[in-house]
Design a protein around this motif. Structure first.
Motif, short mmCIF file in Angstrom:
data_model
loop_
_atom_site.label_atom_id
_atom_site.label_comp_id
_atom_site.label_asym_id
_atom_site.label_seq_id
_atom_site.Cartn_x
_atom_site.Cartn_y
_atom_site.Cartn_z
N ASN A 10 0.82 -1.21 0.00
CA ASN A 10 0.00 0.00 0.00
C ASN A 10 0.86 1.26 0.00
O ASN A 10 0.35 2.38 0.01
CB ASN A 10 -0.97 0.02 1.19
N SER A 11 2.18 1.09 -0.02
CA SER A 11 3.10 2.23 -0.07
C SER A 11 3.12 2.80 -1.49
O SER A 11 3.14 2.05 -2.48
CB SER A 11 4.51 1.80 0.32
N TYR A 12 3.13 4.12 -1.58
CA TYR A 12 3.17 4.76 -2.90
C TYR A 12 4.49 4.49 -3.61
O TYR A 12 4.61 4.71 -4.82
CB TYR A 12 2.96 6.27 -2.76
N ALA A 13 5.47 3.97 -2.87
CA ALA A 13 6.75 3.63 -3.48
C ALA A 13 6.57 2.64 -4.63
O ALA A 13 7.31 2.68 -5.63
CB ALA A 13 7.71 3.07 -2.44
N TRP A 14 5.60 1.73 -4.50
CA TRP A 14 5.35 0.76 -5.57
C TRP A 14 4.94 1.47 -6.86
O TRP A 14 5.41 1.12 -7.95
CB TRP A 14 4.26 -0.23 -5.15
N VAL A 15 4.07 2.46 -6.74
CA VAL A 15 3.63 3.21 -7.92
C VAL A 15 4.81 3.97 -8.52
O VAL A 15 4.99 4.02 -9.74
CB VAL A 15 2.50 4.19 -7.55
N THR A 16 5.63 4.57 -7.65
CA THR A 16 6.80 5.31 -8.13
C THR A 16 7.75 4.41 -8.91
O THR A 16 8.22 4.76 -10.00
CB THR A 16 7.55 5.95 -6.93
N VAL A 17 8.04 3.24 -8.35
CA VAL A 17 8.95 2.29 -9.02
C VAL A 17 8.35 1.83 -10.34
O VAL A 17 9.04 1.78 -11.37
CB VAL A 17 9.24 1.09 -8.09
N LEU A 75 10.40 -5.54 -17.24
CA LEU A 75 10.74 -5.51 -15.82
C LEU A 75 9.54 -5.05 -15.00
O LEU A 75 9.33 -5.53 -13.87
CB LEU A 75 11.94 -4.61 -15.57
N ALA A 76 8.75 -4.13 -15.55
CA ALA A 76 7.53 -3.69 -14.86
C ALA A 76 6.58 -4.87 -14.70
O ALA A 76 5.92 -5.02 -13.66
CB ALA A 76 6.86 -2.56 -15.64
N LEU A 77 6.52 -5.73 -15.72
CA LEU A 77 5.67 -6.92 -15.64
C LEU A 77 6.17 -7.86 -14.55
O LEU A 77 5.37 -8.43 -13.78
CB LEU A 77 5.65 -7.63 -17.00
N GLN A 78 7.48 -8.04 -14.46
CA GLN A 78 8.03 -8.88 -13.39
C GLN A 78 7.71 -8.30 -12.01
O GLN A 78 7.39 -9.03 -11.08
CB GLN A 78 9.55 -9.00 -13.55
N LEU A 79 7.81 -6.99 -11.91
CA LEU A 79 7.51 -6.33 -10.63
C LEU A 79 6.07 -6.59 -10.22
O LEU A 79 5.79 -6.97 -9.08
CB LEU A 79 7.76 -4.82 -10.75
N VAL A 80 5.15 -6.40 -11.16
CA VAL A 80 3.73 -6.58 -10.86
C VAL A 80 3.44 -8.04 -10.52
O VAL A 80 2.64 -8.34 -9.63
CB VAL A 80 2.88 -6.12 -12.07
#
Length: 718
Positions: free
Chosen positions: A542-549, A561-566
């Motif tokens: 729930n941290s906005y850091a996830w959206v930033t990354v 890499l965004a797909l791997q993150l998600v």
């Protein structure tokens, strides 16, 4: 899902009519106010308004190339559907703007020209001219206004031949306008464009016709008359018929518009070099104290720029006297602000500084102080400039609203950097309250310094946020200073390792991945990404850091890499919001296989279906029928698995009475229920020409009323 109130045609008859391609069902749709043309065009209309909003967002965020692409697609899309009132009004607003602000197209063209991208601006204008010229005679007013506006924008791109051709089309379109009120406005726009071309003779002739139309109107209120007569008076002044301009200005009944009209005429006269006559117009015509003060300062600035220095101080002295007559303190400060800024810009920063005491509101005072500092720097008084800029920064720090601070600070960083006040620019960037903006400003400052060989400022700006050290290190490597680049790279990585929180490390390592990828070191980027995933396990989802990354990876072009993150996320709610954005990115890029991979991560079958329909829509538009068919087949199979009732109603608002009954609520059909999604899938099959598949979906609906409704819509796709 739109529920039909008709529902009178049996399913058997409905299927027969649909399968035979008969138009007998169309009157039923028309009876409900929806024609087959409306049905067929609705998806396009929705797309057009989506593109309009997206273009606006891209302009606001500085992504001008994306905005240009959006507007070109928007204008091209407008030509594929029959025009209707709301789309024509939207086109007028995009091109010519409103009374409160300039049009989106003008904003984009101006910014592209400023950045030396005139050819890109011309491409957008060509698309706009295409749709405007395609409007039929029923929209002659909109056609005239938009073509005249586009012609003026062609002038800004130095395409005068295109401007004259487009203006000729506007003149032809004007002949189709009916009604004196519309003809007045259309003719005034044409005259305005002739003025922009420098053809005052033609402009005068057109103004005469426009005035004749305006004088034939019996106005119902003072504002309507003002809106017609104000531009006429201003344009008459611009073509050199000053007496006529002043005569028309005096006839405007509404005081505010009358004052503003005299003020605008006076400014134009001052621009032409006649400062004394401009001053006289203000004294005799502008009775509003605030407007009087403002326009006197503007004339004073023009006087300074024209070298009429003997007029400058008297004009500003009078402007200040007028502003200080305003009784309300806030209104007085608002009036004083532009006067003092212009006073400094006119070359008199000392005098402006002496008058700053009444400015108690920090957001006003900071802006004026910064303008004074800029003028000192322009005059070469760098020490004084730095001192006053420092006072401006201190004042910004007392502003309570963070967004107001940021607005001022971003301008200060750019201005101080441009003028070489690098130390103060760094301090201003440090004060920016939002990390993303702060990082971007500091990086721009450091990059500019590195490229001009100012190592001290480059490092000083970069080391405030460690990731910027990495970016600057690669800049040094690119310009051949490998040793210095490697040194800064090591410092940057060590600084990132020493960050206090996992959230900061999470964001910083993601930025590090992007920087290595930009430098062409993909293997190293992927190696570092494993650290991003490891750190992510220690950051709440729930941290906005996830959206930033996520944003940094996508904006850096690292979609995989965004797909791997998600994929690594565990919380469905937070994961699904990022998946939807990733699917949209893949669809826009034509990467359908990757879009499917992202969709598979969704846990809700309804969400999977909506994303598959999005793939089908994109593929239908691109003419890729096989891809669209595959997406719809997948969507139908998944839709069958959606649990619950076929049709659901959502309730919003309302309140409970004393007995616990809910009342006063608004009912909205659930677009994600099984029936609604069946309907959209069936319609897409109809658009694809796959009648058998469409009917298979229709037969899956349990409600005969819903079946009939879908059949009515399908009858439009034969």
């Amino acid at each position: 899902m739109k529920k039909s109130l008709v529902g009178t045609v049996g399913l058997g008859l409905g299927m027969m009519l649909f399968m035979s391609g008969c138009k007998l069902l169309e009157p039923l749709a028309i009876a409900q106010g929806v024609t087959c043309q409306d049905e067929q065009n609705q998806a396009t209309y929705n797309r057009l308004f989506e593109l309009r909003d997206r273009a606006q967002n891209h302009i606001q965020s500085g992504k001008l190339e994306q905005a240009a692409k959006d507007l070109i697609e928007l204008f091209q899309g407008m030509q594929t559907v029959s025009p209707r009132r709301d789309t024509v009004l939207s086109l007028i607003e995009i091109v010519t703007g409103t009374q409160a602000q300039e049009g989106m197209l003008e904003t984009l063209v101006n910014r592209l020209v400023e950045q030396g991208k005139g050819s890109q601006a011309v491409s957008v204008l060509d698309a706009a001219a295409g749709v405007s010229n395609s409007l039929d005679t029923g929209y002659s007013y909109g056609k005239t206004r938009t073509l005249a506006g586009i012609a003026r924008l062609y002038i800004q791109t130095e395409q005068r031949d295109r401007a004259r051709t487009t203006l000729a089309r506007a003149i032809l379109a004007e002949t189709g306008i009916r009604g004196a009120a519309f003809k007045t406005k259309g003719l005034s726009e044409i005259a305005r464009t002739y003025i922009a071309l420098g053809d005052t003779l033609q402009a005068s002739q057109i103004l005469g016709r426009s005035l004749q139309q305006a004088q034939s109107i019996v106005y119902q209120d003072a504002y309507s008359q003002a809106w017609d007569f104000q531009p006429l008076a201003i344009y008459y002044g611009q073509v050199g018929q000053l007496d006529k301009a002043l005569e028309l200005a005096r006839t405007i009944p509404e005081p505010y518009y009358r004052n503003e009209t005299f003020a605008r005429i006076a400014k134009d006269v001052a621009e032409q070099g006649n400062i004394e006559r401009a001053h006289e117009i203000v004294l005799n015509g502008v009775s509003d104290t605030e407007i009087n003060a403002r326009v006197l300062a503007e004339i004073g600035l023009r006087s300074a720029k024209q070298g009429q220095s003997d007029r400058v101080i008297p004009l500003f002295t009078e402007a200040l006297r007028q502003a200080n007559l305003i009784s309300d303190p806030n209104t007085r400060m608002v009036a004083l602000s532009p006067i003092l800024i212009h006073y400094a810009e006119a070359g008199y920063p000392d005098q402006a500084l002496q008058e700053i005491t009444p400015l108690e509101r920090p957001e006003i005072k900071a802006k004026v102080l910064s303008a004074i500092a800029i003028e000192y720097a322009t005059q070469g008084q760098r020490e004084q400039a730095s001192t006053i800029a420092g006072q401006a920064l201190e004042t910004v720090g007392t502003i309570s609203e963070a967004h107001e601070q940021q607005f001022l600070l971003m301008d200060m960083v750019r201005d101080y950097t441009r003028l070489g006040l690098y130390e103060v620019a760094i301090k201003a960037a440090q004060q920016v309250p939002y990390p993303e903006k702060k990082q971007a400003l500091l990086l721009a400052l450091a990059t500019e310094a590195a490229n001009r060989g100012d190592d001290e400022i480059a490092v000083k700006a970069a080391e405030i946020m460690p990731i910027n050290l990495v970016a600057v290190a690669f800049i040094y490597q690119n310009i051949g200073q490998l040793e210095r680049g490697n040194e800064l790279l090591n410092r940057g990585i060590k600084s990132i390792d020493s960050l206090e929180t996992n959230e900061l490390k999470f964001e910083a390592f993601a930025s590090l991945v992007v920087e290595y990828a930009k430098a062409g070191q993909q293997a190293k980027a992927e190696e570092l990404f494993t650290q991003v995933l490891l750190i992510s396990n220690q950051v709440q989802e729930n941290s906005y850091a996830w959206v930033t990354v996520f944003d940094r990876l996508v904006e850096g072009g690292l979609d995989d890499l965004a797909l791997q993150l998600v994929r690594s996320m565990k919380e469905e709610y937070f994961q699904s919001s990022l998946i939807k954005r990733l699917v949209e990115t893949f669809i826009q890029g034509g990467q359908i296989d990757k879009a499917y991979q992202a969709i598979e991560l969704l846990k809700s079958p309804a969400e999977k279906v909506t994303n598959l329909i999005a793939i089908a829509d994109r593929s239908l538009k691109a003419g890729e029928q096989d891809v669209a068919r595959e997406a719809l087949d997948k969507a139908f199979e998944l839709a069958r698995t959606i649990p619950g009732e076929e049709s659901n109603v959502m309730r919003f608002g309302g309140q409970m009475d004393a007995e616990g009954n809910w009342f006063g609520y608004t009912e909205v059909e659930d677009p994600m229920d099984r029936g609604s999604l069946y309907e959209e899938i069936a319609i897409r099959f109809g658009q694809l020409g796959k009648k058998d598949s469409a009917m298979q979906v229709v037969r899956s609906l349990q409600s005969q009323t819903l079946q009939n409704q879908v059949l009515q819509r399908l009858a439009c796709y034969r």
